[in-house]
Design a protein around this motif. Sequence first.
Motif, PDB file in Angstrom:
ATOM      1  N   HIS A 166       7.268   0.435  -6.944  1.00 50.69           N
ATOM      2  CA  HIS A 166       5.874   0.814  -7.125  1.00 50.69           C
ATOM      3  C   HIS A 166       5.357   1.779  -6.057  1.00 50.69           C
ATOM      4  O   HIS A 166       4.228   2.230  -6.141  1.00 50.69           O
ATOM      5  CB  HIS A 166       5.000  -0.438  -7.209  1.00 50.69           C
ATOM      6  N   GLY A 167       6.166   2.054  -5.069  1.00 52.45           N
ATOM      7  CA  GLY A 167       5.811   3.134  -4.136  1.00 52.45           C
ATOM      8  C   GLY A 167       5.168   2.734  -2.825  1.00 52.45           C
ATOM      9  O   GLY A 167       4.869   3.590  -1.991  1.00 52.45           O
ATOM     10  N   GLY A 168       4.952   1.452  -2.602  1.00 54.17           N
ATOM     11  CA  GLY A 168       4.391   1.018  -1.313  1.00 54.17           C
ATOM     12  C   GLY A 168       5.314   1.444  -0.176  1.00 54.17           C
ATOM     13  O   GLY A 168       6.506   1.651  -0.378  1.00 54.17           O
ATOM     14  N   ASP A 169       4.761   1.596   1.016  1.00 50.95           N
ATOM     15  CA  ASP A 169       5.592   2.091   2.127  1.00 50.95           C
ATOM     16  C   ASP A 169       5.096   1.613   3.496  1.00 50.95           C
ATOM     17  O   ASP A 169       4.054   0.936   3.603  1.00 50.95           O
ATOM     18  CB  ASP A 169       5.692   3.625   2.076  1.00 50.95           C
ATOM     19  N   LEU A 170       5.867   1.962   4.512  1.00 48.43           N
ATOM     20  CA  LEU A 170       5.544   1.534   5.884  1.00 48.43           C
ATOM     21  C   LEU A 170       4.231   2.143   6.355  1.00 48.43           C
ATOM     22  O   LEU A 170       3.454   1.497   7.058  1.00 48.43           O
ATOM     23  CB  LEU A 170       6.680   1.931   6.838  1.00 48.43           C
ATOM     24  N   ALA A 178       0.846  -1.204   0.000  1.00 45.94           N
ATOM     25  CA  ALA A 178       0.000   0.000   0.000  1.00 45.94           C
ATOM     26  C   ALA A 178       0.878   1.250   0.000  1.00 45.94           C
ATOM     27  O   ALA A 178       1.843   1.339   0.758  1.00 45.94           O
ATOM     28  CB  ALA A 178      -0.915  -0.001   1.222  1.00 45.94           C
ATOM     29  N   ASN A 179       0.516   2.178  -0.847  1.00 43.60           N
ATOM     30  CA  ASN A 179       1.266   3.428  -0.957  1.00 43.60           C
ATOM     31  C   ASN A 179       0.485   4.543  -0.283  1.00 43.60           C
ATOM     32  O   ASN A 179      -0.312   5.230  -0.906  1.00 43.60           O
ATOM     33  CB  ASN A 179       1.498   3.748  -2.440  1.00 43.60           C
ATOM     34  N   ALA A 180       0.736   4.710   1.018  1.00 51.10           N
ATOM     35  CA  ALA A 180      -0.015   5.721   1.771  1.00 51.10           C
ATOM     36  C   ALA A 180       0.675   7.082   1.695  1.00 51.10           C
ATOM     37  O   ALA A 180       0.096   8.094   2.069  1.00 51.10           O
ATOM     38  CB  ALA A 180      -0.170   5.282   3.223  1.00 51.10           C
ATOM     39  N   ASN A 181       1.924   7.087   1.232  1.00 53.27           N
ATOM     40  CA  ASN A 181       2.656   8.349   1.175  1.00 53.27           C
ATOM     41  C   ASN A 181       3.340   8.519  -0.188  1.00 53.27           C
ATOM     42  O   ASN A 181       4.515   8.213  -0.346  1.00 53.27           O
ATOM     43  CB  ASN A 181       3.693   8.372   2.321  1.00 53.27           C
ATOM     44  N   PRO A 182       2.598   9.023  -1.178  1.00 52.84           N
ATOM     45  CA  PRO A 182       3.190   9.196  -2.515  1.00 52.84           C
ATOM     46  C   PRO A 182       4.378  10.165  -2.509  1.00 52.84           C
ATOM     47  O   PRO A 182       5.204  10.128  -3.417  1.00 52.84           O
ATOM     48  CB  PRO A 182       2.030   9.744  -3.350  1.00 52.84           C
ATOM     49  N   ASP A 183       4.484  11.003  -1.471  1.00 49.19           N
ATOM     50  CA  ASP A 183       5.603  11.962  -1.405  1.00 49.19           C
ATOM     51  C   ASP A 183       6.960  11.278  -1.288  1.00 49.19           C
ATOM     52  O   ASP A 183       7.986  11.863  -1.635  1.00 49.19           O
ATOM     53  CB  ASP A 183       5.435  12.901  -0.199  1.00 49.19           C
ATOM     54  N   ASN A 184       6.991  10.050  -0.748  1.00 54.05           N
ATOM     55  CA  ASN A 184       8.302   9.399  -0.601  1.00 54.05           C
ATOM     56  C   ASN A 184       8.600   8.429  -1.756  1.00 54.05           C
ATOM     57  O   ASN A 184       9.591   7.703  -1.716  1.00 54.05           O
ATOM     58  CB  ASN A 184       8.429   8.691   0.757  1.00 54.05           C
ATOM     59  N   ASP A 185       7.752   8.420  -2.782  1.00 54.34           N
ATOM     60  CA  ASP A 185       7.991   7.486  -3.895  1.00 54.34           C
ATOM     61  C   ASP A 185       9.334   7.780  -4.566  1.00 54.34           C
ATOM     62  O   ASP A 185      10.034   6.867  -4.991  1.00 54.34           O
ATOM     63  CB  ASP A 185       6.880   7.585  -4.949  1.00 54.34           C
ATOM     64  N   MET A 186       9.631   9.068  -4.685  1.00 56.93           N
ATOM     65  CA  MET A 186      10.894   9.444  -5.312  1.00 56.93           C
ATOM     66  C   MET A 186      11.707  10.281  -4.333  1.00 56.93           C
ATOM     67  O   MET A 186      11.215  11.268  -3.805  1.00 56.93           O
ATOM     68  CB  MET A 186      10.635  10.245  -6.571  1.00 56.93           C
ATOM     69  N   ARG A 212      14.528   5.062   2.355  1.00 56.24           N
ATOM     70  CA  ARG A 212      13.710   6.265   2.543  1.00 56.24           C
ATOM     71  C   ARG A 212      12.454   6.262   1.679  1.00 56.24           C
ATOM     72  O   ARG A 212      11.529   7.005   1.920  1.00 56.24           O
ATOM     73  CB  ARG A 212      14.554   7.515   2.279  1.00 56.24           C
ATOM     74  N   ARG A 213      12.428   5.392   0.667  1.00 56.03           N
ATOM     75  CA  ARG A 213      11.207   5.287  -0.147  1.00 56.03           C
ATOM     76  C   ARG A 213      10.140   4.471   0.574  1.00 56.03           C
ATOM     77  O   ARG A 213       8.962   4.504   0.216  1.00 56.03           O
ATOM     78  CB  ARG A 213      11.545   4.693  -1.517  1.00 56.03           C
ATOM     79  N   LEU A 214      10.571   3.728   1.599  1.00 51.64           N
ATOM     80  CA  LEU A 214       9.593   3.010   2.436  1.00 51.64           C
ATOM     81  C   LEU A 214       9.233   3.821   3.673  1.00 51.64           C
ATOM     82  O   LEU A 214       8.131   3.699   4.216  1.00 51.64           O
ATOM     83  CB  LEU A 214      10.159   1.659   2.879  1.00 51.64           C
TER      84      LEU A 214
HETATM   85 CA    CA Z   1       5.214   5.798  -1.121  1.00 58.42          CA
END
Ligand code: CA
Length: 620
Positions: A165-169, A140-148, A215-217
């Motif tokens: 794909h951008g999923g994160d903690l 699940a990607n709850a924080n699109p800001d950390n994708d890149m 940091r992307r997670l």
């Molecule tokens: Ca993310």
Amino acid sequence: MHKKLTFPIIVCMLIATISVRAQISEVKRVEPSSWWIGMKNPTVQLLIHEKDIGKTRPQTDYPGIKIERTTVVENLDYLFIDLKIDKNSSPGIVEINFLKNENIRHKALLNLKKREEGSAKREGFNQSDAIYLIMPDRFANANPDNDMIPGMLEEPDMSEPYGRHGGDLQGIMENLDFIEEMGFTSIWLNPVLENDQPEASYHGYAITDFYQVDRRLGTNKEYKKLVDECRERGIKMIMDMVFNHCGSKHWWMDNLPTEDWIFQYPEFTRTNYRLSTVSDPYASQADLDLTTKGWFDTTMPDMNLKNDLVLNYFTQKSIWWIEYAGLQGIRMDTYPYPDKDAMAEWVKRVKYEYPNFTIVGESWISDASKLAYWQKDFPNRDGYNSYLKNLMDFPLAEALGSAFNESEGWGRGVERLYDVLADDHLYRYPDHLVVFAENHDLGRIAHFYDGDIKKVKMAIAFLGTIRGIPQWYYGSEIMMGGDGGESHAAIRQTYPGGWPGDEINAFTKEGRTEEQNKVFDYLSAVLNYRKSSEVLHTGDLLHFLPENETYVYFRYNEKEAVMVMMNNSEKRENKIELSRFAEILNDYKGGKEIVSGKIFETLNYITIPAKSAYIIELTK
Ligand code: CA
């Protein structure tokens, strides 16, 4: 020309002299950069990385801290310092100065901390738990800001199956209700540490910084927060660790501390992946060397744990994460690949600090006879003891991958399960095996069973009731498919509902199809029942030879028993005469099927539909 420059040169020299005296620069790297007072082993070994640091002498006057030993290595850009921490010392920032010609050139800072109460006594995961495995980039990607993250080598790309794909903690944190609802009490995340590799870095197994969450997670603090949040819900966190290799872009790869820090070759040399060479009494040294010293992949340099500095480094980093984040378990990747004595020593050191902590080794070995070599206290001919109680039960996983697809036959169908369990005489601790049907490397269960939910439900019934600690792979509760043998990307899908703009949200009942809800509900019923069933955690196992494609086994203790029946016939309903099970059933009068609630008033015979399982709690 020369004369004209004399004055500025003198001024520059003066400024330079003054600035050397006034500016004491911090070293580039100190690992670990924090440690705790009151560890059972009071010594911590710091890795210091800085140009020419090996030509300096460290010194500190922090009360209670003593420099026990300094190790200079062939690369003078590194220095290893053993600090002894007195149990009565106070928390604070320990400043270590590095002197050359009695002048302080650099300083390193160590954050000395107080331990949390009860830290050493933490309980690891065990047979009372059920584990949910998640690939964090794909959940699940709850924080699109950390994708890149600017400066990191790989950018997100959802169109690339092996991309990030951008999923994160945060995405995991926000779906803990969903995980809890299914009855899971432990979470295993594929590695969360930094993988700053140029491509295919999403899976996490090519670590480039062992002290930093990617940091992307998320951040280290977010990871700790996730572990805390889980603990409040009674969910244990298992960290996936890798000692066998690092990522080819790990920061130390440009400037290794010692020649033998990793195994180096004139040209790329791959491991033969043949783990039998380690236990095989007749294996050649050449084959064994290739197994344990070859690289796992082009992007995964092989670490040399025979080097004590490397072993110390990895031992400390695992203790650091247990203590920092508050972990209850470690899943050790590629457990049999590094030097086996070093790995046993590591297990001992972690258990010395945390006697009730759990480590499970990934031991991808299909035969129980070879797998047993790796379990604690096995009477190996070469005297080897791994000290590791928990292993991944690959033999059982492989049997489970085909058992419900096959009709009756010698060694086929449910007999596969019976036969694998019959090998338990090999293990000292069969209850400590982690049982599973699938993970991030194998195919998914819905693929093995071609989307047949009857078979998937039978596998759930089996995993939930058989000896060991059950583990499930995210997404299989909604019948995600995928053949891992064909492509890893095929089994590492993004979860519907985890990404902004997803049309379907399978995290909710409304978002799931009727069929998906059937599997989700069945899994939830079994695992939630299992949660409070002591007999399923620690009871003995008694099983009967499969007859008419039906497998019947019992979990029992002095007080209670559960009977599990599996009719593996494709079409035939089976009427089972129970007199055959008299040796255990004589103590019981009836029973209740735990999912359907169906009551059995007597125990003369039970009729079980084709391709289905009954889990019957027996009553006296
Ligand atoms: Ca993310």
